[in-house]
Design a protein around this motif. Structure first.
Motif, mmCIF file in Angstrom:
data_model
loop_
_atom_site.group_PDB
_atom_site.id
_atom_site.type_symbol
_atom_site.label_atom_id
_atom_site.label_comp_id
_atom_site.label_asym_id
_atom_site.label_seq_id
_atom_site.Cartn_x
_atom_site.Cartn_y
_atom_site.Cartn_z
ATOM 1 N N SER A 18 0.802 -1.173 -0.037
ATOM 2 C CA SER A 18 -0.171 0.064 -0.083
ATOM 3 C C SER A 18 0.911 1.204 0.017
ATOM 4 O O SER A 18 1.767 1.362 0.619
ATOM 5 C CB SER A 18 -0.942 0.130 1.192
ATOM 6 N N PRO A 19 0.426 2.233 -0.745
ATOM 7 C CA PRO A 19 1.332 3.516 -0.787
ATOM 8 C C PRO A 19 1.264 4.259 0.716
ATOM 9 O O PRO A 19 0.324 3.846 1.537
ATOM 10 C CB PRO A 19 0.294 4.398 -1.983
ATOM 11 N N LEU A 20 1.960 5.112 0.680
ATOM 12 C CA LEU A 20 2.327 5.968 2.038
ATOM 13 C C LEU A 20 1.087 6.712 2.169
ATOM 14 O O LEU A 20 0.450 7.258 1.265
ATOM 15 C CB LEU A 20 3.633 6.939 1.739
ATOM 16 N N LEU A 21 0.592 6.722 3.274
ATOM 17 C CA LEU A 21 -0.842 7.525 3.818
ATOM 18 C C LEU A 21 -2.028 6.957 3.262
ATOM 19 O O LEU A 21 -3.001 7.326 3.197
ATOM 20 C CB LEU A 21 -0.463 8.892 3.446
ATOM 21 N N SER A 22 -1.811 5.696 2.478
ATOM 22 C CA SER A 22 -3.053 4.913 2.046
ATOM 23 C C SER A 22 -2.813 3.493 2.686
ATOM 24 O O SER A 22 -2.631 2.659 1.678
ATOM 25 C CB SER A 22 -3.281 4.908 0.526
ATOM 26 N N PRO A 23 -3.193 3.013 3.841
ATOM 27 C CA PRO A 23 -3.133 1.696 4.299
ATOM 28 C C PRO A 23 -4.323 0.881 3.600
ATOM 29 O O PRO A 23 -5.107 1.299 3.108
ATOM 30 C CB PRO A 23 -3.495 1.902 5.674
ATOM 31 N N MET A 24 -4.025 -0.396 3.790
ATOM 32 C CA MET A 24 -5.097 -1.329 3.209
ATOM 33 C C MET A 24 -6.476 -1.245 3.954
ATOM 34 O O MET A 24 -6.256 -0.922 5.039
ATOM 35 C CB MET A 24 -4.539 -2.897 3.272
ATOM 36 N N LEU A 25 -7.301 -0.953 3.177
ATOM 37 C CA LEU A 25 -8.680 -0.689 3.761
ATOM 38 C C LEU A 25 -9.390 -2.064 4.035
ATOM 39 O O LEU A 25 -9.440 -3.145 3.706
ATOM 40 C CB LEU A 25 -9.488 0.064 2.516
ATOM 41 N N ARG A 26 -10.055 -1.634 5.346
ATOM 42 C CA ARG A 26 -10.963 -2.828 5.674
ATOM 43 C C ARG A 26 -12.208 -2.535 4.850
ATOM 44 O O ARG A 26 -12.902 -1.531 4.844
ATOM 45 C CB ARG A 26 -11.465 -2.706 7.287
ATOM 46 N N PRO A 27 -12.871 -3.832 4.437
ATOM 47 C CA PRO A 27 -14.020 -3.809 3.659
ATOM 48 C C PRO A 27 -15.126 -3.274 4.227
ATOM 49 O O PRO A 27 -16.021 -2.883 3.565
ATOM 50 C CB PRO A 27 -14.247 -5.316 3.195
ATOM 51 N N GLU A 28 -15.246 -3.682 5.734
ATOM 52 C CA GLU A 28 -16.453 -2.709 6.438
ATOM 53 C C GLU A 28 -16.499 -1.178 6.460
ATOM 54 O O GLU A 28 -17.661 -0.980 6.416
ATOM 55 C CB GLU A 28 -16.300 -3.445 7.881
ATOM 56 N N LYS A 29 -15.282 -0.916 6.360
ATOM 57 C CA LYS A 29 -15.295 0.692 6.176
ATOM 58 C C LYS A 29 -15.665 1.136 4.986
ATOM 59 O O LYS A 29 -16.342 2.128 4.893
ATOM 60 C CB LYS A 29 -13.649 0.925 6.663
ATOM 61 N N VAL A 30 -15.263 0.402 3.865
ATOM 62 C CA VAL A 30 -15.470 0.926 2.441
ATOM 63 C C VAL A 30 -17.175 0.605 2.392
ATOM 64 O O VAL A 30 -17.962 1.615 1.864
ATOM 65 C CB VAL A 30 -14.945 0.141 1.425
ATOM 66 N N VAL A 31 -17.698 -0.276 3.018
ATOM 67 C CA VAL A 31 -19.135 -0.789 2.726
ATOM 68 C C VAL A 31 -20.045 0.258 3.426
ATOM 69 O O VAL A 31 -20.971 1.084 3.118
ATOM 70 C CB VAL A 31 -19.557 -2.018 3.167
ATOM 71 N N LYS A 32 -19.659 0.818 4.692
ATOM 72 C CA LYS A 32 -20.193 1.921 5.403
ATOM 73 C C LYS A 32 -20.170 3.089 4.550
ATOM 74 O O LYS A 32 -21.118 3.946 4.702
ATOM 75 C CB LYS A 32 -19.397 1.990 6.651
ATOM 76 N N SER A 33 -19.126 3.628 4.100
ATOM 77 C CA SER A 33 -18.993 4.729 3.368
ATOM 78 C C SER A 33 -19.961 4.742 2.010
ATOM 79 O O SER A 33 -20.563 5.742 1.724
ATOM 80 C CB SER A 33 -17.363 4.872 2.821
ATOM 81 N N ILE A 34 -20.032 3.593 1.400
ATOM 82 C CA ILE A 34 -20.876 3.243 0.181
ATOM 83 C C ILE A 34 -22.238 3.525 0.904
ATOM 84 O O ILE A 34 -23.170 4.269 -0.066
ATOM 85 C CB ILE A 34 -20.467 2.091 -0.351
ATOM 86 N N MET A 35 -22.578 3.002 1.632
ATOM 87 C CA MET A 35 -24.042 3.205 2.307
ATOM 88 C C MET A 35 -24.244 4.533 2.621
ATOM 89 O O MET A 35 -25.410 5.140 2.223
ATOM 90 C CB MET A 35 -24.308 2.049 3.443
#
Length: 268
Positions: A201-218
């Motif tokens: 993962s690039p600096l300042l962009s850690p591997m994302l948790r899918p739960e966090k992404v789903v929350k943002s999508i909703m």
């Protein structure tokens, strides 16, 4: 009443990963979810999770790369379930490696699924969304829609196309006065679902948790956001690229690990 209560949501590529998690979370909010996958068992397994979470679930087979079958699939959805309120184009693939070492078939399959299948599904179901009280089209793109991605050139190309298509259609619907249909483009960095095993993962962009992404999508669907980006700094990439000279940006991309993040990809 929860926003998603009673909404009929179709999710492509929902047999595993982000799609499966979205199906379950929408069900917890009272949605009726059409779970699609290329194989029956994963679709049925996720459908059981949907039902256990309190939603109504339907498992249906769909390979979005088979463009000619998509209109017939829409007819099957209408006959077996009914018209949909929300379409989430989530199905996607990625192949990493040196460009000429990745087979041409894999390059073309990436575009077929990530871009052409997404467009074909949007075309097939747009009338459903127009007839809904609050229709919504959600297209899963990527942070790579903003940048070049060495060792992932056609993946990035497919997501650049998704972003351009989504933004163009969103503006077209607005100009045509079709105000009951929202379009949201989702641009996450690398998500820890297995697709990107081996990436750094690039600096300042850690591997994302899918739960966090789903929350943002909703949240993005509820708020009718045009863009959902995770992490939020993704939205600043265009500004940064526009301000910096090209050679400087290339050096920034190298030093932050953007240019080499896919070099050791081992995903599925």
């Amino acid at each position: 009443m929860p926003y998603f209560q009673g909404k009929r949501i179709l999710i492509t590529g929902a047999g595993t990963g982000l799609g499966a998690l979205m199906a379950e979370q929408f069900a917890r909010q009272g949605a009726e979810v059409i779970v699609t996958a290329r194989r029956r068992k994963p679709a049925e397994d996720v459908c059981k999770r949907v039902q256990a979470a309190g939603g109504r679930g339907h498992a249906m087979l769909l390979d979005v790369s088979d463009l000619e079958r998509i209109p017939a699939f829409r007819d099957e959805v209408h006959a077996q379930v009914g018209p949909i309120d929300v379409l989430i184009n989530n199905a996607g693939v990625v192949f990493g490696g040196e460009f000429e070492r990745v087979s041409l078939a894999e390059h073309l399959n990436t575009l077929q699924i990530n871009t052409l299948g997404l467009i074909a599904m949007s075309h097939a179901f747009l009338d459903d969304l127009r007839e809904a009280d609050q229709g919504h089209l959600v297209n899963i793109a990527s942070a790579s829609a903003y940048i070049g991605l060495p060792w992932g050139s056609t993946y990035a190309a497919s997501k650049w196309a998704v972003l351009g298509f989504s933004e163009s259609l969103r503006l077209e619907l607005r100009e045509r006065g079709i105000n009951n249909v929202a379009v949201t483009t989702v641009c996450p960095s690398y998500i820890n679902t297995g697709m990107f095993d081996g990436v750094r993962s690039p600096l300042l962009s850690p591997m994302l948790r899918p739960e966090k992404v789903v929350k943002s999508i909703m949240r993005g669907i509820r708020d009718k956001e045009a863009m959902v980006a995770e992490p939020r700094m993704v939205k600043n990439i265009d500004l940064l690229k526009g301000v910096l000279p090209g050679r400087v940006w290339d050096e920034v991309a190298k030093r932050t690990g953007i240019s080499t993040s896919m070099k050791h990809w081992q995903g599925k």
